[in-house]
Design a protein around this motif. Structure first.
Motif, PDB file in Angstrom:
ATOM      1  N   GLY A 163       0.824  -1.208   0.000  1.00 55.94           N
ATOM      2  CA  GLY A 163       0.000   0.000   0.000  1.00 55.94           C
ATOM      3  C   GLY A 163       0.854   1.252   0.000  1.00 55.94           C
ATOM      4  O   GLY A 163       0.683   2.149  -0.838  1.00 55.94           O
ATOM      5  N   VAL A 164       1.789   1.317   0.930  1.00 57.04           N
ATOM      6  CA  VAL A 164       2.665   2.490   1.015  1.00 57.04           C
ATOM      7  C   VAL A 164       3.622   2.527  -0.175  1.00 57.04           C
ATOM      8  O   VAL A 164       3.807   3.568  -0.818  1.00 57.04           O
ATOM      9  N   ALA A 193       6.873   8.539  10.977  1.00 59.30           N
ATOM     10  CA  ALA A 193       5.710   8.378  11.862  1.00 59.30           C
ATOM     11  C   ALA A 193       4.560   9.156  11.235  1.00 59.30           C
ATOM     12  O   ALA A 193       4.560  10.386  11.221  1.00 59.30           O
ATOM     13  N   TYR A 215      12.926  -9.975  -4.843  1.00 56.05           N
ATOM     14  CA  TYR A 215      13.644 -10.459  -3.654  1.00 56.05           C
ATOM     15  C   TYR A 215      13.798 -11.972  -3.683  1.00 56.05           C
ATOM     16  O   TYR A 215      14.553 -12.543  -2.910  1.00 56.05           O
TER      17      TYR A 215
HETATM   18  N1  NAP Z   1       5.462   4.243  10.727  1.00 57.72           N
HETATM   19  C1  NAP Z   1       4.346   4.604  10.115  1.00 57.72           C
HETATM   20  O1  NAP Z   1       3.852   5.713  10.308  1.00 57.72           O
HETATM   21  C2  NAP Z   1       3.692   3.638   9.161  1.00 57.72           C
HETATM   22  C3  NAP Z   1       2.628   4.068   8.355  1.00 57.72           C
HETATM   23  C4  NAP Z   1       2.066   3.164   7.450  1.00 57.72           C
HETATM   24  C5  NAP Z   1       2.544   1.851   7.394  1.00 57.72           C
HETATM   25  N2  NAP Z   1       3.552   1.483   8.236  1.00 57.72           N
HETATM   26  C6  NAP Z   1       4.107   0.105   8.186  1.00 57.72           C
HETATM   27  O2  NAP Z   1       4.646  -0.080   6.896  1.00 57.72           O
HETATM   28  C7  NAP Z   1       4.532  -1.438   6.521  1.00 57.72           C
HETATM   29  C8  NAP Z   1       3.893  -1.513   5.142  1.00 57.72           C
HETATM   30  O3  NAP Z   1       2.528  -1.116   5.254  1.00 57.72           O
HETATM   31  P1  NAP Z   1       1.555  -1.367   4.017  1.00 57.72           P
HETATM   32  O4  NAP Z   1       0.200  -0.948   4.433  1.00 57.72           O
HETATM   33  O5  NAP Z   1       2.146  -0.769   2.796  1.00 57.72           O
HETATM   34  O6  NAP Z   1       1.649  -2.957   3.961  1.00 57.72           O
HETATM   35  P2  NAP Z   1       0.920  -4.000   3.004  1.00 57.72           P
HETATM   36  O7  NAP Z   1       0.294  -3.291   1.866  1.00 57.72           O
HETATM   37  O8  NAP Z   1       0.077  -4.897   3.828  1.00 57.72           O
HETATM   38  O9  NAP Z   1       2.177  -4.855   2.482  1.00 57.72           O
HETATM   39  C9  NAP Z   1       1.959  -6.005   1.730  1.00 57.72           C
HETATM   40  C10 NAP Z   1       2.898  -6.009   0.533  1.00 57.72           C
HETATM   41  O10 NAP Z   1       4.249  -6.209   0.969  1.00 57.72           O
HETATM   42  C11 NAP Z   1       4.895  -7.052   0.015  1.00 57.72           C
HETATM   43  N3  NAP Z   1       6.008  -7.766   0.649  1.00 57.72           N
HETATM   44  C12 NAP Z   1       5.917  -8.697   1.617  1.00 57.72           C
HETATM   45  N4  NAP Z   1       7.161  -9.138   1.942  1.00 57.72           N
HETATM   46  C13 NAP Z   1       8.034  -8.462   1.165  1.00 57.72           C
HETATM   47  C14 NAP Z   1       9.457  -8.456   1.031  1.00 57.72           C
HETATM   48  N5  NAP Z   1      10.226  -9.258   1.758  1.00 57.72           N
HETATM   49  N6  NAP Z   1      10.027  -7.601   0.144  1.00 57.72           N
HETATM   50  C15 NAP Z   1       9.268  -6.791  -0.626  1.00 57.72           C
HETATM   51  N7  NAP Z   1       7.900  -6.760  -0.556  1.00 57.72           N
HETATM   52  C16 NAP Z   1       7.292  -7.578   0.323  1.00 57.72           C
HETATM   53  C17 NAP Z   1       3.800  -7.999  -0.432  1.00 57.72           C
HETATM   54  O11 NAP Z   1       4.080  -8.480  -1.728  1.00 57.72           O
HETATM   55  P3  NAP Z   1       4.488 -10.041  -1.961  1.00 57.72           P
HETATM   56  O12 NAP Z   1       3.428 -10.830  -1.281  1.00 57.72           O
HETATM   57  O13 NAP Z   1       4.479 -10.216  -3.415  1.00 57.72           O
HETATM   58  O14 NAP Z   1       5.819 -10.195  -1.338  1.00 57.72           O
HETATM   59  C18 NAP Z   1       2.578  -7.074  -0.474  1.00 57.72           C
HETATM   60  O15 NAP Z   1       2.428  -6.460  -1.736  1.00 57.72           O
HETATM   61  C19 NAP Z   1       3.729  -2.128   7.623  1.00 57.72           C
HETATM   62  O16 NAP Z   1       4.612  -2.781   8.499  1.00 57.72           O
HETATM   63  C20 NAP Z   1       3.045  -0.975   8.330  1.00 57.72           C
HETATM   64  O17 NAP Z   1       2.748  -1.252   9.681  1.00 57.72           O
HETATM   65  C21 NAP Z   1       4.130   2.329   9.106  1.00 57.72           C
END
Ligand code: NAP
Length: 324
Positions: A158-159, A257, A197
């Protein structure tokens, strides 16, 4: 009105759609929004499991579910001048409140942005948390400039899928890391170089980068510093003990954050308007199907975003997953 509520931490079946009182508009600087769409973010299932209890409540959840709001203003307090009844708006809710998975919500006007009728609300719903995270990481922490070399670890997330497009819109050269099946998806979003990867370890790349945005957060500053240019920045997304140690120790290790930010949200809306930014919709769920939506997003295999349709009447047909 209907709202997603949960009283205990646990599996997705703690989530219930219940009938609760419609909120009342505040006296000042306040609007009542009829929510049409929201989206799920990793924080929603992590909150539900109780992973962030310092923020969501130590013993039982105090925050509500859902942080992305798209809807229409139905009422406003007398002092509100810049918004009208009938305006379509988008907003990110604060981490300590939430409550977007609801038919109505009362918002302060400080961090809401109007959306044009030309952009489908479902698309916009995928933006607030994921888009602001990517924008703050790249633009504020990374200080992204034209021709910067940017690596995005997790380009299909998503991000990450929004980060690829934002970096390209601002003239960067983008390398994205994803699974093999998502290489083409990342390429279509604009990534100049795509790495699987499953075939390659990006830590062994012979290149250097001005920004490494570790969205899926399976590396660290320490592991990636040899890939950073002289002033290069590493940005992580999860406040682990190691991340906190690195933040204290290294100036070029950063943690993003997310928080409501009007400048970021307005810029993201402008990019959508200029057709430089699109949300790839992986799957849509109705509010009443929230348990299945949580089970789906918790697998962390989403390509782009999961959209929740609170009220379906406003929306045009489903958009294609991969942007043109
Ligand atoms: N600190 C903050 O303010 C903040 C804000 C937003 C999000 N976040 C964190 O950021 C992270 C990402 O959030 P999101 O909502 O974008 O997650 P998400 O959409 O649920 O991420 C899933 C995606 O990650 C990919 N993925 C999984 N393992 C991977 C790897 N080893 N290398 C590359 N891609 C991989 C998956 O593709 P495949 O299945 O094909 O691998 C899938 O497309 C989460 O941990 C979330 O908690 C933090």
């Amino acid at each position: 009105m209907k709202q997603v509520v949960y009283r205990n931490y646990g599996d997705s079946d703690v989530l219930k759609v219940e009938e609760v009182d419609k909120p009342e508009i505040g006296k000042k600087n306040s609007v009542l929004v009829k929510v049409s769409n929201s989206s799920l973010n990793a924080i929603d299932w992590k909150n539900r499991k109780g992973n962030f209890r310092l923020v969501s409540g130590l013993f039982s959840p105090k925050t509500k579910q859902g942080f992305d709001v798209v809807g229409i203003i139905e009422e406003k307090s007398n002092d509100v001048e810049h918004f009208s009844i009938g305006d379509r708006i988008v907003a990110l809710l604060g981490n300590r409140t939430g409550g977007a998975l609801s038919e109505y919500i009362v918002l302060k006007t400080d961090n809401i942005v109007k959306i044009s009728n030309e952009i489908p609300p479902k698309q916009v719903a995928g933006i607030p948390m994921a888009g602001i995270t990517a924008w703050l990481a790249l633009m504020k922490l990374g200080g992204l400039k034209k021709n910067d070399k940017v690596l995005i670890n997790g380009g299909s997330s998503g991000v990450g899928h929004l980060a690829i497009q934002i970096a390209k819109a601002y003239g960067a050269e983008v390398t994205s890391v994803s699974s093999t099946k998502n290489l083409d998806f990342c390429k279509k979003l604009g990534a100049d170089f795509t790495i699987s990867y499953q075939d390659e370890d990006f830590l062994e790349l012979p290149s250097t980068f001005d920004i490494i945005f570790d969205v899926v957060f399976n590396a660290s500053y320490h592991q990636t510093q040899h890939l950073l240019s002289q002033s290069g920045i590493y940005i992580g997304t999860t406040p682990t003990a190691n991340m906190i140690k690195e933040l204290i120790r290294y100036k070029r290790a950063k943690f993003v954050a997310v928080h409501p930010n009007k400048e970021a949200l307005q810029d993201l809306m402008d990019l959508m308007h200029e057709k430089k930014l699109k949300v790839a919709i992986d799957k849509e769920f109705l509010l009443s199907d929230i348990v299945n939506a949580h089970d789906y997003i918790e697998e962390s295999r989403t390509v782009g975003k999961v959209i929740i349709n609170v009220e379906d009447v406003l929306n045009p047909p489903v958009l294609s997953r991969i942007p043109e």
